[in-house]
Scaffold this motif. Structure first.
Motif, PDB file in Angstrom:
ATOM      1  N   ASP A  71       0.821  -1.206   0.000  1.00  0.00           N
ATOM      2  CA  ASP A  71       0.000   0.000   0.000  1.00  0.00           C
ATOM      3  C   ASP A  71       0.858   1.260   0.000  1.00  0.00           C
ATOM      4  OD1 ASP A  71       0.897  -0.164   2.644  1.00  0.00           O
ATOM      5  OD2 ASP A  71      -1.004  -1.006   3.328  1.00  0.00           O
ATOM      6  N   GLU A  72       2.194   1.092   0.021  1.00  0.00           N
ATOM      7  CA  GLU A  72       3.094   2.242   0.001  1.00  0.00           C
ATOM      8  C   GLU A  72       4.437   1.798  -0.564  1.00  0.00           C
ATOM      9  OE1 GLU A  72       3.723   3.889   3.851  1.00  0.00           O
ATOM     10  OE2 GLU A  72       5.063   5.447   3.134  1.00  0.00           O
ATOM     11  N   ILE A  73       5.092   2.670  -1.338  1.00  0.00           N
ATOM     12  CA  ILE A  73       6.418   2.373  -1.894  1.00  0.00           C
ATOM     13  C   ILE A  73       7.366   3.478  -1.467  1.00  0.00           C
ATOM     14  CG2 ILE A  73       7.779   2.040  -3.980  1.00  0.00           C
ATOM     15  CD1 ILE A  73       5.234   1.110  -5.373  1.00  0.00           C
ATOM     16  N   ARG A  74       8.489   3.091  -0.865  1.00  0.00           N
ATOM     17  CA  ARG A  74       9.533   4.049  -0.475  1.00  0.00           C
ATOM     18  C   ARG A  74      10.764   3.802  -1.334  1.00  0.00           C
ATOM     19  NH1 ARG A  74       8.953   5.560   5.250  1.00  0.00           N
ATOM     20  NH2 ARG A  74       6.758   6.077   5.432  1.00  0.00           N
ATOM     21  N   LYS A  75      11.313   4.872  -1.881  1.00  0.00           N
ATOM     22  CA  LYS A  75      12.536   4.764  -2.695  1.00  0.00           C
ATOM     23  C   LYS A  75      13.742   5.021  -1.805  1.00  0.00           C
ATOM     24  CE  LYS A  75      10.321   6.261  -6.968  1.00  0.00           C
ATOM     25  NZ  LYS A  75      10.391   4.990  -7.641  1.00  0.00           N
ATOM     26  N   THR A  76      14.707   4.101  -1.852  1.00  0.00           N
ATOM     27  CA  THR A  76      15.923   4.252  -1.061  1.00  0.00           C
ATOM     28  C   THR A  76      17.054   3.511  -1.762  1.00  0.00           C
ATOM     29  OG1 THR A  76      16.859   3.972   1.157  1.00  0.00           O
ATOM     30  CG2 THR A  76      15.352   2.266   0.406  1.00  0.00           C
ATOM     31  N   THR A  77      18.151   3.271  -1.057  1.00  0.00           N
ATOM     32  CA  THR A  77      19.275   2.545  -1.647  1.00  0.00           C
ATOM     33  C   THR A  77      19.565   1.296  -0.833  1.00  0.00           C
ATOM     34  OG1 THR A  77      20.771   3.999  -0.430  1.00  0.00           O
ATOM     35  CG2 THR A  77      20.424   4.508  -2.745  1.00  0.00           C
ATOM     36  N   CYS A 135      27.862  -1.028  -3.539  1.00  0.00           N
ATOM     37  CA  CYS A 135      27.368  -0.480  -4.816  1.00  0.00           C
ATOM     38  C   CYS A 135      26.255   0.535  -4.612  1.00  0.00           C
ATOM     39  CB  CYS A 135      26.857  -1.611  -5.707  1.00  0.00           C
ATOM     40  SG  CYS A 135      28.151  -2.733  -6.240  1.00  0.00           S
ATOM     41  N   ARG A 136      25.437   0.338  -3.596  1.00  0.00           N
ATOM     42  CA  ARG A 136      24.325   1.245  -3.268  1.00  0.00           C
ATOM     43  C   ARG A 136      23.320   1.372  -4.412  1.00  0.00           C
ATOM     44  NH1 ARG A 136      26.385   0.175   0.923  1.00  0.00           N
ATOM     45  NH2 ARG A 136      27.265   1.618   2.417  1.00  0.00           N
ATOM     46  N   CYS A 137      22.820   0.246  -4.873  1.00  0.00           N
ATOM     47  CA  CYS A 137      21.796   0.248  -5.918  1.00  0.00           C
ATOM     48  C   CYS A 137      20.505   0.896  -5.411  1.00  0.00           C
ATOM     49  CB  CYS A 137      21.498  -1.188  -6.355  1.00  0.00           C
ATOM     50  SG  CYS A 137      22.904  -2.020  -7.093  1.00  0.00           S
ATOM     51  N   GLY A 138      19.760   1.477  -6.338  1.00  0.00           N
ATOM     52  CA  GLY A 138      18.475   2.078  -5.981  1.00  0.00           C
ATOM     53  C   GLY A 138      17.408   1.008  -5.854  1.00  0.00           C
ATOM     54  N   ILE A 139      16.599   1.079  -4.810  1.00  0.00           N
ATOM     55  CA  ILE A 139      15.547   0.078  -4.599  1.00  0.00           C
ATOM     56  C   ILE A 139      14.229   0.765  -4.271  1.00  0.00           C
ATOM     57  CG2 ILE A 139      17.059  -1.811  -3.871  1.00  0.00           C
ATOM     58  CD1 ILE A 139      16.417  -1.118  -0.962  1.00  0.00           C
ATOM     59  N   ASN A 140      13.155   0.074  -4.615  1.00  0.00           N
ATOM     60  CA  ASN A 140      11.812   0.460  -4.204  1.00  0.00           C
ATOM     61  C   ASN A 140      11.369  -0.548  -3.150  1.00  0.00           C
ATOM     62  OD1 ASN A 140      11.844   2.432  -6.160  1.00  0.00           O
ATOM     63  ND2 ASN A 140      10.725   1.201  -7.642  1.00  0.00           N
ATOM     64  N   VAL A 141      11.118  -0.061  -1.961  1.00  0.00           N
ATOM     65  CA  VAL A 141      10.697  -0.935  -0.869  1.00  0.00           C
ATOM     66  C   VAL A 141       9.179  -0.839  -0.736  1.00  0.00           C
ATOM     67  CG1 VAL A 141      10.912  -1.445   1.585  1.00  0.00           C
ATOM     68  CG2 VAL A 141      12.900  -0.614   0.312  1.00  0.00           C
ATOM     69  N   HIS A 142       8.509  -1.954  -0.935  1.00  0.00           N
ATOM     70  CA  HIS A 142       7.047  -2.007  -0.831  1.00  0.00           C
ATOM     71  C   HIS A 142       6.656  -2.302   0.610  1.00  0.00           C
ATOM     72  CE1 HIS A 142       6.081  -2.200  -5.243  1.00  0.00           C
ATOM     73  NE2 HIS A 142       7.395  -2.396  -5.241  1.00  0.00           N
ATOM     74  N   LEU A 143       5.788  -1.473   1.153  1.00  0.00           N
ATOM     75  CA  LEU A 143       5.323  -1.653   2.526  1.00  0.00           C
ATOM     76  C   LEU A 143       3.858  -2.049   2.529  1.00  0.00           C
ATOM     77  CD1 LEU A 143       6.878   1.586   4.069  1.00  0.00           C
ATOM     78  CD2 LEU A 143       7.830  -0.712   4.152  1.00  0.00           C
ATOM     79  N   LYS A 144       3.538  -3.040   3.339  1.00  0.00           N
ATOM     80  CA  LYS A 144       2.139  -3.448   3.532  1.00  0.00           C
ATOM     81  C   LYS A 144       1.848  -3.367   5.020  1.00  0.00           C
ATOM     82  CE  LYS A 144      -1.530  -5.856   1.898  1.00  0.00           C
ATOM     83  NZ  LYS A 144      -2.238  -5.668   0.667  1.00  0.00           N
ATOM     84  N   ALA A 195       7.253  -5.641   2.635  1.00  0.00           N
ATOM     85  CA  ALA A 195       6.628  -6.793   1.991  1.00  0.00           C
ATOM     86  C   ALA A 195       7.422  -7.275   0.777  1.00  0.00           C
ATOM     87  CB  ALA A 195       5.200  -6.441   1.558  1.00  0.00           C
ATOM     88  N   TYR A 196       8.167  -6.378   0.140  1.00  0.00           N
ATOM     89  CA  TYR A 196       8.822  -6.744  -1.124  1.00  0.00           C
ATOM     90  C   TYR A 196       9.832  -5.672  -1.480  1.00  0.00           C
ATOM     91  CZ  TYR A 196       9.121  -7.771  -6.144  1.00  0.00           C
ATOM     92  OH  TYR A 196       9.561  -8.056  -7.397  1.00  0.00           O
ATOM     93  N   ILE A 197      10.961  -6.078  -2.055  1.00  0.00           N
ATOM     94  CA  ILE A 197      11.981  -5.127  -2.503  1.00  0.00           C
ATOM     95  C   ILE A 197      12.229  -5.357  -3.985  1.00  0.00           C
ATOM     96  CG2 ILE A 197      14.371  -4.389  -2.267  1.00  0.00           C
ATOM     97  CD1 ILE A 197      14.306  -5.299   0.631  1.00  0.00           C
ATOM     98  N   GLU A 198      12.207  -4.296  -4.772  1.00  0.00           N
ATOM     99  CA  GLU A 198      12.514  -4.405  -6.196  1.00  0.00           C
ATOM    100  C   GLU A 198      13.501  -3.315  -6.577  1.00  0.00           C
ATOM    101  OE1 GLU A 198       9.160  -3.655  -8.688  1.00  0.00           O
ATOM    102  OE2 GLU A 198       8.779  -1.700  -7.792  1.00  0.00           O
ATOM    103  N   GLY A 199      14.164  -3.481  -7.719  1.00  0.00           N
ATOM    104  CA  GLY A 199      15.110  -2.492  -8.208  1.00  0.00           C
ATOM    105  C   GLY A 199      14.396  -1.246  -8.708  1.00  0.00           C
TER     106      GLY A 199
END
Ligand code: SF4
Length: 80
Positions: free
Chosen positions: A16-22, A28-37, A42-46
């Motif tokens: 229900d919410e997506i936070r952008k972080t690294t 390497c500090r890749c960029g990730i979208n962290v999905h919060l429920k 709940a889920y991490i994607e690039g």
């Protein structure tokens, strides 16, 4: 009588919410979208817009969710 196909949700929302972080699993500090429920990870994607990884996430980065949800994680000090 016309036959109607039942509606199947093939890609239900996982959050229900997506936070952008690294990612901090390596330097390497890749960029990730962290999905919060419900306020929990709940889920991490690039992050496709990040210049370092352009959406690609390695296995180590994907397993970063275990830093928060692993049952073996220490939750209290081991010494009093
Ligand atoms: S996604 Fe993989 S390569 Fe990128 S920072 Fe995380 S661990 Fe390192």
């Amino acid at each position: 009588m016309a036959h109607t196909e039942p509606f199947l949700e093939t890609s239900p929302p996982v959050s229900d919410e997506i936070r952008k972080t690294t990612c901090y699993m390596c330097a390497c500090r890749c960029g990730i979208n962290v999905h919060l429920k419900d306020g929990k990870v709940a889920y991490i994607e690039g992050n496709r817009d990040h210049p370092v990884n352009k959406g690609v996430l390695c296995a180590k980065g994907s397993s970063g969710i275990m830093q928060v949800t692993a049952p073996s994680r220490l939750r209290a000090p081991l010494k009093r």
